[in-house]
Motif scaffolding. Structure first.
Motif, PDB file in Angstrom:
ATOM      1  N   ARG A  89       0.848  -1.186   0.000  1.00 19.47           N
ATOM      2  CA  ARG A  89       0.000   0.000   0.000  1.00 19.47           C
ATOM      3  C   ARG A  89       0.886   1.239   0.000  1.00 19.47           C
ATOM      4  NH1 ARG A  89      -4.871  -2.331   1.037  1.00 19.47           N
ATOM      5  NH2 ARG A  89      -6.103  -0.454   1.327  1.00 19.47           N
ATOM      6  N   TRP A  90       0.585   2.169  -0.901  1.00 22.63           N
ATOM      7  CA  TRP A  90       1.339   3.412  -1.048  1.00 22.63           C
ATOM      8  C   TRP A  90       0.399   4.576  -0.777  1.00 22.63           C
ATOM      9  CZ3 TRP A  90       6.531   3.224  -2.364  1.00 22.63           C
ATOM     10  CH2 TRP A  90       7.004   1.989  -2.799  1.00 22.63           C
ATOM     11  N   ALA A  91       0.870   5.565  -0.002  1.00 19.56           N
ATOM     12  CA  ALA A  91       0.027   6.713   0.318  1.00 19.56           C
ATOM     13  C   ALA A  91       0.861   7.993   0.319  1.00 19.56           C
ATOM     14  CB  ALA A  91      -0.643   6.537   1.674  1.00 19.56           C
ATOM     15  N   LEU A  92       0.247   9.070  -0.158  1.00 19.73           N
ATOM     16  CA  LEU A  92       0.819  10.409  -0.046  1.00 19.73           C
ATOM     17  C   LEU A  92       0.401  10.924   1.319  1.00 19.73           C
ATOM     18  CD1 LEU A  92       2.186  12.961  -1.167  1.00 19.73           C
ATOM     19  CD2 LEU A  92      -0.023  13.565  -2.190  1.00 19.73           C
ATOM     20  N   MET A  93       1.359  11.319   2.119  1.00 18.85           N
ATOM     21  CA  MET A  93       1.099  11.727   3.494  1.00 18.85           C
ATOM     22  C   MET A  93       1.524  13.179   3.693  1.00 18.85           C
ATOM     23  SD  MET A  93       0.297   8.649   4.729  1.00 18.85           S
ATOM     24  CE  MET A  93       0.551   8.538   6.479  1.00 18.85           C
ATOM     25  N   ARG A  94       0.948  13.797   4.717  1.00 20.61           N
ATOM     26  CA  ARG A  94       1.378  15.132   5.122  1.00 20.61           C
ATOM     27  C   ARG A  94       1.386  15.178   6.642  1.00 20.61           C
ATOM     28  NH1 ARG A  94      -1.290  19.893   6.460  1.00 20.61           N
ATOM     29  NH2 ARG A  94      -3.264  19.041   5.746  1.00 20.61           N
ATOM     30  N   ASP A  95       2.503  15.580   7.195  1.00 19.34           N
ATOM     31  CA  ASP A  95       2.605  15.756   8.633  1.00 19.34           C
ATOM     32  C   ASP A  95       1.876  17.055   8.976  1.00 19.34           C
ATOM     33  OD1 ASP A  95       3.715  16.830  11.160  1.00 19.34           O
ATOM     34  OD2 ASP A  95       4.945  15.016  11.087  1.00 19.34           O
ATOM     35  N   VAL A  96       0.831  16.985   9.795  1.00 19.97           N
ATOM     36  CA  VAL A  96       0.016  18.170  10.067  1.00 19.97           C
ATOM     37  C   VAL A  96       0.756  19.210  10.913  1.00 19.97           C
ATOM     38  CG1 VAL A  96      -2.200  17.035   9.750  1.00 19.97           C
ATOM     39  CG2 VAL A  96      -1.176  17.075  12.009  1.00 19.97           C
ATOM     40  N   ARG A  97       1.768  18.798  11.639  1.00 17.33           N
ATOM     41  CA  ARG A  97       2.540  19.774  12.430  1.00 17.33           C
ATOM     42  C   ARG A  97       3.497  20.566  11.564  1.00 17.33           C
ATOM     43  NH1 ARG A  97       3.668  15.363  16.807  1.00 17.33           N
ATOM     44  NH2 ARG A  97       4.365  14.505  14.869  1.00 17.33           N
ATOM     45  N   THR A  98       4.202  19.888  10.657  1.00 19.36           N
ATOM     46  CA  THR A  98       5.220  20.570   9.843  1.00 19.36           C
ATOM     47  C   THR A  98       4.706  20.939   8.462  1.00 19.36           C
ATOM     48  OG1 THR A  98       6.107  18.525   8.900  1.00 19.36           O
ATOM     49  CG2 THR A  98       7.051  19.276  11.005  1.00 19.36           C
ATOM     50  N   PRO A 155       5.149  17.032   2.997  1.00 18.65           N
ATOM     51  CA  PRO A 155       4.619  15.819   2.362  1.00 18.65           C
ATOM     52  C   PRO A 155       5.677  14.723   2.345  1.00 18.65           C
ATOM     53  CG  PRO A 155       5.294  17.364   0.689  1.00 18.65           C
ATOM     54  CD  PRO A 155       5.536  18.038   2.020  1.00 18.65           C
ATOM     55  N   TYR A 156       5.213  13.484   2.353  1.00 17.96           N
ATOM     56  CA  TYR A 156       6.103  12.331   2.218  1.00 17.96           C
ATOM     57  C   TYR A 156       5.290  11.149   1.738  1.00 17.96           C
ATOM     58  CZ  TYR A 156       4.318  11.018   6.854  1.00 17.96           C
ATOM     59  OH  TYR A 156       3.513  10.698   7.910  1.00 17.96           O
ATOM     60  N   ILE A 157       5.971  10.081   1.378  1.00 16.86           N
ATOM     61  CA  ILE A 157       5.339   8.860   0.888  1.00 16.86           C
ATOM     62  C   ILE A 157       5.474   7.774   1.944  1.00 16.86           C
ATOM     63  CG2 ILE A 157       5.391   7.064  -0.898  1.00 16.86           C
ATOM     64  CD1 ILE A 157       4.520   9.860  -1.883  1.00 16.86           C
ATOM     65  N   SER A 158       4.376   7.073   2.179  1.00 24.35           N
ATOM     66  CA  SER A 158       4.376   5.937   3.095  1.00 24.35           C
ATOM     67  C   SER A 158       4.177   4.666   2.285  1.00 24.35           C
ATOM     68  CB  SER A 158       3.239   6.090   4.108  1.00 24.35           C
ATOM     69  OG  SER A 158       3.058   4.887   4.817  1.00 24.35           O
ATOM     70  N   HIS A 159       5.019   3.671   2.532  1.00 24.61           N
ATOM     71  CA  HIS A 159       4.893   2.370   1.873  1.00 24.61           C
ATOM     72  C   HIS A 159       4.723   1.308   2.942  1.00 24.61           C
ATOM     73  CE1 HIS A 159       6.864  -1.316  -0.008  1.00 24.61           C
ATOM     74  NE2 HIS A 159       5.661  -1.226  -0.501  1.00 24.61           N
ATOM     75  N   ARG A 160       3.587   0.618   2.874  1.00 23.18           N
ATOM     76  CA  ARG A 160       3.341  -0.516   3.779  1.00 23.18           C
ATOM     77  C   ARG A 160       3.427  -1.791   2.971  1.00 23.18           C
ATOM     78  NH1 ARG A 160      -1.975   1.138   7.187  1.00 23.18           N
ATOM     79  NH2 ARG A 160      -0.973   2.623   8.583  1.00 23.18           N
ATOM     80  N   PRO A 161       4.479  -2.570   3.159  1.00 22.78           N
ATOM     81  CA  PRO A 161       4.607  -3.829   2.415  1.00 22.78           C
ATOM     82  C   PRO A 161       3.460  -4.777   2.752  1.00 22.78           C
ATOM     83  CG  PRO A 161       6.685  -3.213   3.439  1.00 22.78           C
ATOM     84  CD  PRO A 161       5.634  -2.297   3.994  1.00 22.78           C
ATOM     85  N   GLY A 162       3.124  -5.646   1.811  1.00 27.17           N
ATOM     86  CA  GLY A 162       2.046  -6.608   1.994  1.00 27.17           C
ATOM     87  C   GLY A 162       2.355  -7.653   3.056  1.00 27.17           C
ATOM     88  N   ASN A 163       3.631  -7.893   3.327  1.00 24.51           N
ATOM     89  CA  ASN A 163       3.990  -8.852   4.372  1.00 24.51           C
ATOM     90  C   ASN A 163       4.073  -8.110   5.709  1.00 24.51           C
ATOM     91  OD1 ASN A 163       6.356  -7.395   4.177  1.00 24.51           O
ATOM     92  ND2 ASN A 163       7.385  -8.936   2.949  1.00 24.51           N
ATOM     93  N   ASP A 164       4.658  -8.707   6.695  1.00 18.41           N
ATOM     94  CA  ASP A 164       4.729  -8.095   8.022  1.00 18.41           C
ATOM     95  C   ASP A 164       5.915  -7.142   8.199  1.00 18.41           C
ATOM     96  OD1 ASP A 164       2.427  -9.300   8.884  1.00 18.41           O
ATOM     97  OD2 ASP A 164       3.462 -11.075   9.654  1.00 18.41           O
ATOM     98  N   ALA A 165       6.528  -6.723   7.111  1.00 19.94           N
ATOM     99  CA  ALA A 165       7.652  -5.793   7.200  1.00 19.94           C
ATOM    100  C   ALA A 165       7.153  -4.427   7.684  1.00 19.94           C
ATOM    101  CB  ALA A 165       8.318  -5.659   5.831  1.00 19.94           C
TER     102      ALA A 165
END
Length: 101
Positions: free
Chosen positions: A20-29, A32-42
């Motif tokens: 899973r890939w998502a465009l993220m934004r830290d609300v404090r700062t 923007p950044y990208i978050s990658h959640r691998p399909g396995n338990d990584a």
């Protein structure tokens, strides 16, 4: 849209293996950044936006660029102000990395 205490996300790609890939934004700062959640338990991996655009060339990158483009108003919403004489449309965005010389 996914909301958490310190970040806001828009998922832009789910791979066949569950990545899973998502465009993220830290609300404090506001960064923007990208978050990658691998399909396995990584563990989740976070990449800054510039690094992702330089390092990735596949379907994930294309979907991110489409997401970014979808966040901008289209020509109809601007009253066709984006049209050029003769009906020509602007060229699509192309990112290039130029090495220091």
């Amino acid at each position: 849209m996914i909301e958490q205490a310190s970040r806001i996300a828009r998922e832009f790609h789910v791979g066949a293996d569950g990545d899973r890939w998502a465009l993220m934004r830290d609300v404090r700062t506001g960064q923007p950044y990208i978050s990658h959640r691998p399909g396995n338990d990584a563990p989740e991996v976070e990449l800054d936006l510039g690094s992702f655009l330089v390092l990735f060339t596949g379907e994930e990158r294309e979907k991110l660029l489409r997401l970014i483009a979808s966040l901008l108003p289209d020509a109809d919403a601007r009253g066709n102000a984006g049209e050029r004489p003769g009906g020509a449309r602007p060229l699509p965005f192309v990112s290039r990395w130029l090495p220091n010389r």
